[in-house]
Structures are given as C-alpha cells and as structure tokens.
Design a protein around this motif. Structure first.
Motif, short mmCIF file in Angstrom:
data_model
loop_
_atom_site.label_atom_id
_atom_site.label_comp_id
_atom_site.label_asym_id
_atom_site.label_seq_id
_atom_site.Cartn_x
_atom_site.Cartn_y
_atom_site.Cartn_z
N VAL A 53 -7.02 -27.62 -26.55
CA VAL A 53 -8.36 -27.69 -25.94
C VAL A 53 -9.37 -27.61 -27.08
CG1 VAL A 53 -10.01 -26.58 -24.40
CG2 VAL A 53 -7.57 -26.58 -23.82
N SER A 77 -14.51 -27.69 -18.74
CA SER A 77 -13.45 -28.28 -17.92
C SER A 77 -12.41 -27.26 -17.44
CB SER A 77 -12.73 -29.39 -18.70
OG SER A 77 -13.62 -30.41 -19.07
N TYR A 78 -12.55 -26.01 -17.88
CA TYR A 78 -11.53 -25.00 -17.59
C TYR A 78 -12.14 -23.71 -17.06
CZ TYR A 78 -8.59 -28.11 -20.36
OH TYR A 78 -7.91 -29.22 -20.85
N MET A 112 -5.69 -21.97 -20.98
CA MET A 112 -6.79 -22.17 -20.06
C MET A 112 -6.35 -23.05 -18.89
SD MET A 112 -10.10 -22.57 -22.59
CE MET A 112 -11.18 -21.79 -21.37
N THR A 113 -6.82 -22.70 -17.70
CA THR A 113 -6.47 -23.43 -16.49
C THR A 113 -7.61 -24.36 -16.10
OG1 THR A 113 -5.18 -21.54 -15.72
CG2 THR A 113 -5.77 -23.19 -14.08
N GLU A 114 -7.27 -25.61 -15.81
CA GLU A 114 -8.30 -26.58 -15.46
C GLU A 114 -9.05 -26.15 -14.20
OE1 GLU A 114 -7.63 -30.79 -15.63
OE2 GLU A 114 -5.83 -30.52 -16.85
N ASN A 143 -4.11 -25.97 -22.84
CA ASN A 143 -4.13 -26.00 -21.37
C ASN A 143 -2.73 -25.69 -20.84
OD1 ASN A 143 -2.61 -28.38 -21.65
ND2 ASN A 143 -4.38 -29.72 -21.29
#
Length: 278
Positions: free
Chosen positions: A38, A78-79, A98-100, A32
């Motif tokens: 992740v 979640s992302y 990955m971006t939330e 993340n």
C-alpha cells in the motif's frame, strides 16, 4: 533578568531537552489483505507531528521516542484506518495489514444539475509566494468550502509559479468537517495523485476526478498534500523548490504528516468546480 534573555534561555533549555530525548527507528511495511504493498499510507501519531508515508513498495521508517506509549495510526483513503497500541506494535518483518473500505451501494441522484463552483481563487497577494522544498513532504493546504445542496466535485485547480523538484507528486483530498468532534474525515475512496512537472513559469494544474464524488450539504476542507518526489531530490540538500503564488482565502493547513489542522488566511489559488444539484 530581561525578558528577552529569559526567553532565549528557556528556548535553549527546551532545545537541549529535545536533543537529549532518545529516539528509536520503527520500520515496517504496509500491505493489503492480499499482501500487496500500500503506497502513500500515512503512519504516525495524529496531532503530535510524528508521521511518515509508506513508499511505493509499502515500506516505511518512523522515528519514535523511547518509551513510546501512544497509539500508532495507519491511514489511507482506500482502506479502513488501523490503530495499533504501543504494546502491540508489530515486530521485525511483520507487516501492518490494511483492509479495503467497503463501499455502500451507489446512489443515483435525480433532478437537474448545473455547473457550479465551490471555491474561487481569492484575491491575489501581489508579488507574494510560498516556497516548499523536500522538507515539506507531508504538508497540506486547501480551501474551506460550504454547500447547502448536493454537489458533484469534478475538478480541483491550483497554480504553481515554478517548480525545480523532480518527480513532485501531490494528492487531492476532500475532508468533511465534523462539527461535534472537530475532526476532518476524508470522504474519498480512491486516491487522486497529481504529478507536477518541472517548470520555470506559472502553470495551472487541473486534477480531474474519475470517480463520482458527490458531497452532501455541509462544510468541507478541499486540499492538496505534498506526498513524494524523486529519491535524488529528497536526498539532496539542494533538491529544488516549488513556489506557489498566494491568494487571500480562508484556508486550513497541516504543517506535517499527522500534525493538527490549523486555520490560515491564504492558499495557492485553489478552485473547486463541479455540478450543483437543484
């Protein structure tokens, strides 16, 4: 040439071509924005049976064909999804970040609600069962459900006839069917995992949601997916088996990570319970 011999010959030629196709291993790590691993992110090419999951430390290895020219996809409930064109694949030691997902403001639903059920088990197929082993990691199956009212999903239940796979872990997913595009979009924001214990007799598995999962009127695919097991079980050719009893119920299945979703007439007696808003 007889049709049977022709089919066998064509199958042999296709198998030879597939074996001759050169592959390379693409390895990496999914993290993340804070650099934290992740786990259980899916990485692959949608609809082409090319896919894998990231391990608990975020690492993954994926076999890709030489001359890979597709777009690689990384997804997690979640992302935000990440799409990486072949020309932009990260190099060795470079992670996929990955971006939330940013959640909208919470919505409070007024009005009465009553206990309800979106999906029942269906009709039991006497004596029938489906067997999954460690090669089925990434497989997914579930019920098609429809609601014409707001519905709060509280729990999903299914049955296991027996399990000899150590550390078997499944995820529960709720996809909304987008009629215009034929896509199934995961509506959850927090993953729900279930660990299935070793058992030699029938066991009812109940997965309860801690988050408030309210779905709007429409058609949905509620599923379970085999995501992980003990490393010793996965490495062994005799790593165990999970048997699910079969019930007649309109369902969908995905035979591998990133594979296409297909209709099927049975599942493992999946039940969806919650509250219907009136």
């Amino acid at each position: 040439m007889a049709m049977g011999r022709l089919c066998i010959l064509l199958f042999a030629v296709l198998a030879t071509n597939l074996q001759a196709q050169e592959m390379f291993t693409f390895s990496g790590k999914v993290v993340n924005a804070s650099g934290e691993a992740v786990e259980y992110a899916s990485i692959g090419v949608p609809g082409k049976n090319i896919g894998t999951f990231s391990a608990t430390d975020g690492t993954f290895s994926l076999l890709l064909p030489a001359g890979f020219a597709d777009t690689l996809y990384a997804g997690h409930v979640s992302y935000e999804a990440v799409k990486i064109p072949a020309a932009e694949l990260p190099g060795s030691g470079e992670p996929i970040i990955m971006t939330e997902r940013v959640l909208g403001e919470g919505v409070v639903y007024d009005g009465e609600k009553r206990e309800g059920r979106l999906a029942g088990r269906g009709m039991r197929v006497a004596g029938a069962a489906t067997m999954w082993d460690t090669s089925n990691i990434g497989c997914e199956i579930g019920s098609v459900v429809e609601t014409d009212r707001l519905f709060e999903v509280r729990e999903v239940e299914f049955r296991v006839r027996s399990n000899s796979i150590g550390g078997a872990r499944f995820s529960v997913n709720i996809y909304r069917a987008v009629e215009e595009t034929g896509e199934f979009l995961n509506t959850l924001c927090t993953p729900l995992y279930i660990d299935i214990p070793l058992c030699s007799e029938r066991l009812d598995i109940v997965a309860s949601f801690s988050e408030n999962v309210v779905i709007e009127p429409g058609r949905y695919f509620v599923s379970i997916m085999f995501v992980a097991c003990d490393e010793t079980a996965e490495a062994s050719s005799a790593g165990g088996r999970i048997y699910f009893p079969l019930y007649m119920k309109r369902s969908y299945k995905r035979s591998a990570i990133m594979a296409g979703i297909e209709e099927c007439p049975v599942n493992m007696g999946l039940v969806v319970r919650g509250y219907e808003y009136r």
